[in-house]
Write an enzyme that holds these catalytic residues in place. Structure first.
Site, PDB file in Angstrom:
ATOM      1  N   PHE A 190     -15.250  -4.793  -1.802  1.00 34.94           N
ATOM      2  CA  PHE A 190     -15.868  -5.448  -0.368  1.00 34.94           C
ATOM      3  C   PHE A 190     -16.653  -4.450   0.100  1.00 34.94           C
ATOM      4  O   PHE A 190     -15.974  -2.860   0.304  1.00 34.94           O
ATOM      5  CB  PHE A 190     -14.941  -5.542  -0.083  1.00 34.94           C
ATOM      6  CG  PHE A 190     -14.612  -6.177   2.222  1.00 34.94           C
ATOM      7  CD1 PHE A 190     -14.474  -7.490   1.834  1.00 34.94           C
ATOM      8  CD2 PHE A 190     -14.943  -5.532   2.614  1.00 34.94           C
ATOM      9  CE1 PHE A 190     -15.286  -8.403   2.745  1.00 34.94           C
ATOM     10  CE2 PHE A 190     -15.700  -6.228   4.309  1.00 34.94           C
ATOM     11  CZ  PHE A 190     -14.944  -7.414   4.222  1.00 34.94           C
TER      12      PHE A 190
ATOM     13  N   ASP B 246     -19.505   4.176  -1.078  1.00 36.41           N
ATOM     14  CA  ASP B 246     -19.357   3.426  -0.152  1.00 36.41           C
ATOM     15  C   ASP B 246     -18.100   3.888   1.089  1.00 36.41           C
ATOM     16  O   ASP B 246     -16.517   3.244   0.082  1.00 36.41           O
ATOM     17  CB  ASP B 246     -19.113   1.812   0.357  1.00 36.41           C
ATOM     18  CG  ASP B 246     -18.764   0.954   1.552  1.00 36.41           C
ATOM     19  OD1 ASP B 246     -18.336   1.099   2.581  1.00 36.41           O
ATOM     20  OD2 ASP B 246     -18.969  -0.038   1.009  1.00 36.41           O
TER      21      ASP B 246
ATOM     22  N   LYS C   5     -17.204   2.473  10.590  1.00 31.31           N
ATOM     23  CA  LYS C   5     -15.959   2.627  11.350  1.00 31.31           C
ATOM     24  C   LYS C   5     -15.600   3.156  11.810  1.00 31.31           C
ATOM     25  O   LYS C   5     -15.870   3.943  13.050  1.00 31.31           O
ATOM     26  CB  LYS C   5     -15.217   1.680   9.884  1.00 31.31           C
ATOM     27  CG  LYS C   5     -14.919   0.619   9.932  1.00 31.31           C
ATOM     28  CD  LYS C   5     -14.001   0.585   9.177  1.00 31.31           C
ATOM     29  CE  LYS C   5     -14.409  -0.921   7.833  1.00 31.31           C
ATOM     30  NZ  LYS C   5     -14.006  -2.052   7.903  1.00 31.31           N
TER      31      LYS C   5
HETATM   32  N1  PLP Z   1     -17.471  -1.499   3.173  1.00 31.88           N
HETATM   33  C1  PLP Z   1     -15.775  -0.693   3.030  1.00 31.88           C
HETATM   34  C2  PLP Z   1     -15.352  -0.913   1.959  1.00 31.88           C
HETATM   35  C3  PLP Z   1     -15.496  -1.632   4.159  1.00 31.88           C
HETATM   36  O1  PLP Z   1     -14.139  -1.980   4.009  1.00 31.88           O
HETATM   37  C4  PLP Z   1     -16.428  -2.828   5.142  1.00 31.88           C
HETATM   38  C5  PLP Z   1     -15.057  -3.210   6.406  1.00 31.88           C
HETATM   39  O2  PLP Z   1     -13.576  -3.925   5.822  1.00 31.88           O
HETATM   40  C6  PLP Z   1     -17.600  -2.329   5.181  1.00 31.88           C
HETATM   41  C7  PLP Z   1     -18.217  -1.780   4.141  1.00 31.88           C
HETATM   42  C8  PLP Z   1     -18.201  -3.427   6.674  1.00 31.88           C
HETATM   43  O3  PLP Z   1     -17.961  -2.892   7.660  1.00 31.88           O
HETATM   44  P1  PLP Z   1     -18.129  -3.317   8.827  1.00 31.88           P
HETATM   45  O4  PLP Z   1     -17.288  -4.991   8.833  1.00 31.88           O
HETATM   46  O5  PLP Z   1     -17.740  -2.714  10.362  1.00 31.88           O
HETATM   47  O6  PLP Z   1     -19.734  -4.368   8.806  1.00 31.88           O
END
Ligand code: PLP
Length: 407
Positions: free
Chosen positions: A138, A223, A252
């Site tokens: 994700f 990530d 976040k």
């Molecule tokens: N990458 C990871 C690992 C995430 O858990 C999330 C969101 O849950 C994102 C990217 C995307 O972040 P955003 O919701 O701020 O676009």
């Protein structure tokens, strides 16, 4: 409460199905609804609120900076962006940082950067760069990102998608090795898959994957939008295995739970491919976000929140594992990122988090079968005890429970 929910549901797009609670105030790890009921927040806005609600230092920085200077765009320099970027590089061990707002934008930035590196540096033929991704990933919700999701609902109806992504099973180094071709620019991976249901890979996976990438001139990009900044009990989840990737994506908690702030941080040889005009965003790197982001990192380090996450996370995991219940299939996690897997034949995760809500604990289901527990990193042992007692009571509604660690 009902009329506020009805208004939101009537005028909002129907892309969310929130739990039936209307929040109106937060302080520390606690939230209150519009009728004054108190809840312990075990979700922290999907790990964005690591500092809890109303952290005095973050609020002071937000207020002071908002009054002084907020958004001017990157058409000009600001006196807060440089110190923020320098701090990002210091804590990630990278050479340069590119600030954006949301996590998905950070990921998009990384995708563009590694592709360009693939063409300019690795000399991959134009238009043929590939990025290896993991099944169950994700990385956000843009049309490029959902195009390489293995979740049918995230893709359905949103194609056509961008090509150039090759999925491999998560946690399988051999599969990664086999998937690499001369056209592979990068391997994009979450150190722990959060949205997939708090999936922790086998020990040594990330370190071995880093070696495979290095041996094949493939960039490793992690990530850490969800796992970074103390969430798993280290400043970054890759520190559990001393991994030195080529790029790190943050988001976040970087915004202190107050603003959307994200960044892609990378080595000089990677980030160096960008020239003026290649990439940007009106709000990315704004003076307000930069000031709050810098203060968030300082608070994280000064208050030793990564260490706190490790000790409190181990305690929460131990207490949750000590509850025996016929509906619990597994309890797993790292630091304060913990998933309780439920037996779907007995109770869905959605049903269970609604029961938790009744007991005063806010959590969210993920993947139909997992309830996630990721409280703000400032949570105390007493607050965790309070939450675990409520979780045990909620489980008790679905069958007999025995709590070996009950106080
Ligand atoms: N990458 C990871 C690992 C995430 O858990 C999330 C969101 O849950 C994102 C990217 C995307 O972040 P955003 O919701 O701020 O676009």
């Amino acid at each position: 409460m009902g009329d506020k929910i009805a208004l939101e549901m009537r005028y909002g797009a129907t892309n969310y199905l929130p739990l039936p609670v209307v929040l109106s105030r937060g302080e520390g790890v606690w939230l209150w609804d519009d009728e004054g009921r108190r809840y312990l927040d075990m979700l922290s806005a999907y790990s964005a609120v690591s500092f809890g609600y109303g952290h005095p230092k973050l609020l002071a920085t937000l207020n002071a900076q908002a009054q002084r200077l907020a958004v001017t765009s990157r058409a000009f320099h600001s006196d807060t962006l440089g110190p923020f970027l320098a701090k990002l590089c210091e804590i990630t061990g990278m050479d340069r940082a590119l600030p954006m707002s949301t996590g998905a934008e950070g990921v998009e930035t990384a995708i563009k950067c590694v592709r360009k590196w693939g063409y300019q540096v690795k000399k991959i033929p134009e238009g043929q760069a590939e990025i290896i991704v993991c099944a169950g990933n994700f990385h956000g919700r843009t049309s490029t990102i959902v195009g390489f999701s293995s979740e049918a609902q995230y893709r359905e109806g949103f194609g056509p998608f961008s090509g150039g992504f090759r999925p491999v099973p998560f946690g399988d180094v051999r599969a990664l090795q086999k998937a690499i071709t001369p056209h592979t620019a990068a391997f994009l991976v979450e150190p722990v898959q959060g949205e997939a249901g708090i999936v922790v890979p086998p020990d040594g996976y990330l370190a071995e994957a880093a070696l495979v990438c290095k041996a094949n001139n493939v960039l490793m990009v992690v990530d850490e939008v969800q796992t970074g900044l103390g969430r798993t009990g280290k400043l970054f989840a890759i520190h559990h295995e001393n991994v030195k990737p080529d790029g790190i994506i943050l988001g976040k908690a970087l915004g202190g739970g107050l603003l959307p702030v994200s960044a892609f941080c990378a080595k000089e040889s990677v980030m160096g491919v960008f020239k003026p005009g290649d990439h940007g965003s009106t709000f990315g790197g704004n003076a307000l976000g930069a000031a709050v982001g810098l203060k968030a990192i300082e608070v994280l380090i000064d208050e030793k929140l990564s260490e706190r996450s490790a000790t409190m996370g181990a305690y929460l995991l131990k207490r949750l594992k000590a509850i025996s219940s016929p509906v619990v299939a597994d309890v797993r996690g790292k630091g304060l990122l913990i998933g309780v897997e439920l037996d779907p034949k007995r109770v869905s995760a959605r049903q269970f988090v609604e029961t938790l809500l009744k007991h005063g604990v806010l959590s969210k289901d993920t993947h139909g079968t997992v309830a996630r527990f990721a409280p703000p990193l400032i949570v105390t042992r007493e607050e965790l005890d309070w939450a675990v007692d409520r979780i045990r009571d909620a489980l008790g509604e679905y069958g007999p429970v025995y709590d070996k660690e009950a106080a």
